[in-house]
Design a protein around this motif. Structure first.
Motif, PDB file in Angstrom:
ATOM      1  N   ILE A 143       3.660 -11.639  -0.094  1.00 13.49           N
ATOM      2  CA  ILE A 143       2.418 -12.139   0.512  1.00 13.49           C
ATOM      3  C   ILE A 143       2.415 -11.855   2.009  1.00 13.49           C
ATOM      4  O   ILE A 143       1.445 -11.350   2.571  1.00 13.49           O
ATOM      5  N   ARG A 144       3.530 -12.164   2.634  1.00 13.22           N
ATOM      6  CA  ARG A 144       3.608 -11.955   4.084  1.00 13.22           C
ATOM      7  C   ARG A 144       3.478 -10.479   4.429  1.00 13.22           C
ATOM      8  O   ARG A 144       2.749 -10.103   5.359  1.00 13.22           O
ATOM      9  N   LEU A 145       4.203  -9.683   3.694  1.00 16.20           N
ATOM     10  CA  LEU A 145       4.171  -8.254   3.998  1.00 16.20           C
ATOM     11  C   LEU A 145       2.794  -7.662   3.720  1.00 16.20           C
ATOM     12  O   LEU A 145       2.328  -6.789   4.449  1.00 16.20           O
ATOM     13  N   HIS A 146       2.147  -8.168   2.689  1.00 17.45           N
ATOM     14  CA  HIS A 146       0.815  -7.661   2.381  1.00 17.45           C
ATOM     15  C   HIS A 146      -0.160  -8.033   3.495  1.00 17.45           C
ATOM     16  O   HIS A 146      -1.072  -7.277   3.814  1.00 17.45           O
TER      17      HIS A 146
ATOM     18  N   GLY B  46      -1.210  -4.608   4.331  1.00 17.70           N
ATOM     19  CA  GLY B  46      -2.219  -4.219   3.362  1.00 17.70           C
ATOM     20  C   GLY B  46      -1.566  -3.602   2.132  1.00 17.70           C
ATOM     21  O   GLY B  46      -0.430  -3.925   1.802  1.00 17.70           O
ATOM     22  N   ASN B  47      -2.270  -2.677   1.538  1.00 19.37           N
ATOM     23  CA  ASN B  47      -1.785  -2.114   0.270  1.00 19.37           C
ATOM     24  C   ASN B  47      -0.750  -1.009   0.451  1.00 19.37           C
ATOM     25  O   ASN B  47      -0.782  -0.026  -0.277  1.00 19.37           O
ATOM     26  N   ARG B  48       0.120  -1.166   1.405  1.00 18.79           N
ATOM     27  CA  ARG B  48       1.173  -0.164   1.581  1.00 18.79           C
ATOM     28  C   ARG B  48       2.345  -0.546   0.697  1.00 18.79           C
ATOM     29  O   ARG B  48       3.382  -1.031   1.141  1.00 18.79           O
ATOM     30  N   TRP B  49       2.144  -0.344  -0.581  1.00 19.53           N
ATOM     31  CA  TRP B  49       3.097  -0.848  -1.578  1.00 19.53           C
ATOM     32  C   TRP B  49       4.492  -0.264  -1.397  1.00 19.53           C
ATOM     33  O   TRP B  49       5.499  -0.961  -1.577  1.00 19.53           O
ATOM     34  N   ALA B  50       4.538   0.996  -1.087  1.00 26.13           N
ATOM     35  CA  ALA B  50       5.846   1.635  -0.919  1.00 26.13           C
ATOM     36  C   ALA B  50       6.607   1.015   0.247  1.00 26.13           C
ATOM     37  O   ALA B  50       7.815   0.784   0.168  1.00 26.13           O
ATOM     38  N   LEU B  51       5.868   0.721   1.298  1.00 27.22           N
ATOM     39  CA  LEU B  51       6.485   0.113   2.477  1.00 27.22           C
ATOM     40  C   LEU B  51       6.958  -1.305   2.158  1.00 27.22           C
ATOM     41  O   LEU B  51       8.034  -1.728   2.575  1.00 27.22           O
TER      42      LEU B  51
END
Length: 279
Positions: free
Chosen positions: A78-81, A85-90
């Motif tokens: 949640i925090r990273l999102h 945003g939608n930088r799923w790989a990151l």
DNA sequence: AAGATGACCAACCGCGTACAC
DNA sequence: CGTGTACGCGGTTGGTCATCT
């Protein structure tokens, strides 16, 4: 001249059989990752190279956790999102053993709905330092009241940036950064590029600067310029220069800054860097 | 019991970028 | 430097299973 088809003529699609999994695992274990198309052919898999890569990374690769995502992991996602945003790989890089696909699915299925129901679920201050910027105060306040998706940055990709060996400059190393595609940036003059130049590079795609929610890299630059050396953010900034390797995603830098700040906020230094080297 | 619906997840697809020639 | 290919990423699709009606 048409593009060579990336897949064998008789391509198999759909779910992977255990036989295929074994074949792929054996082959990758022996020969290593990469060259996925050749790998698929040599291993005798009637699969697209892309498919092999994805299967390996998302499912077969040793170290993949799989299974229930813990509360800690969920919180981290949640925090990273909110930061990325939608930088799923990151995001996945910060969660050892989890894949971008897994996190993406988890987000789409669970968290997006959860946050929709509980907009204030994650009350973590996204960026307390943002509040120095009065323009951002309103944004932050809104953030507390609205769905997270409204304030997360749009999915964006930032070009990888080439960063030459840092050079000593008044006590800290200033990265000489250049877009890999732009060979002209290798001149001596360009070698004196500061973070400012690097940010301009980033903004080539109208990214980060125009978007308040993504303006933290600029904020870093501002703090550097005015010499706010007391804040965790700016002290960590200097550290970030040491993080710079030959290739990096600029967002990763600011993410490191944010994570360090979070650790500072929590009053202890958890394993926020996961499998990465701490700055 | 059977069809409808929803949840979940693996896999596919297209696009952008890196890189080799 | 231009072109073609490989790779990585994120969005979307489709299959399977569980639950509901």
């Amino acid at each position: 001249m048409g593009r060579i088809p990336c897949c064998p003529k008789e391509i198999v699609k759909g779910a992977w059989s255990t036989q295929e999994d074994e074949t792929l695992t054996k082959y990758v274990t022996i020969h290593g990752e990469g060259k996925w198309q050749k790998l698929a052919l040599k291993a005798g898999l009637k699969r697209c190279g892309k498919s092999c890569r994805q299967r390996w990374l998302n499912y077969l690769k040793p170290g993949n956790k799989r299974g229930q995502i813990s509360l800690d992991e969920e919180d981290m996602i949640i925090r990273l999102h909110r930061l990325l945003g939608n930088r799923w790989a990151l995001i996945a890089k910060r969660l050892p053993g989890r894949t971008d696909n897994e996190i993406k699915n988890y987000w789409n299925i669970n968290l997006s709905k959860k946050l929709e129901k509980q907009p204030t679920l994650s009350s973590w201050p996204i960026s307390t330092s943002l509040q120095h910027n009065h323009k951002c105060c309103e944004q932050v306040e809104k953030t507390k009241q609205t769905h997270v998706a409204l304030e997360t940055p749009l999915p964006r990709r930032v070009k990888d940036v080439q960063c030459n060996k840092t050079r000593e400059n008044k006590g800290y190393s200033s990265p000489s950064c250049s877009n890999k595609r732009e060979g002209s940036r290798n001149s001596d003059d360009e070698a004196t590029n500061t973070l400012n130049n690097y940010l301009i590079d980033i903004d080539q795609n109208k990214e980060l600067i125009e978007d308040d929610s993504s303006s933290k890299v600029l904020e870093i630059e501002d703090q550097k310029r005015v010499g706010l050396t007391n804040s965790p953010t700016s002290t960590s900034l200097a550290n970030q220069y040491h993080l710079l390797t030959s290739k990096f995603d600029p967002l990763e830098i600011f993410l490191d800054v944010e994570l360090e700040r979070i650790a500072s906020f929590m009053g202890h230094n958890e394993d926020i860097y996961c499998n990465r080297e701490p700055p």
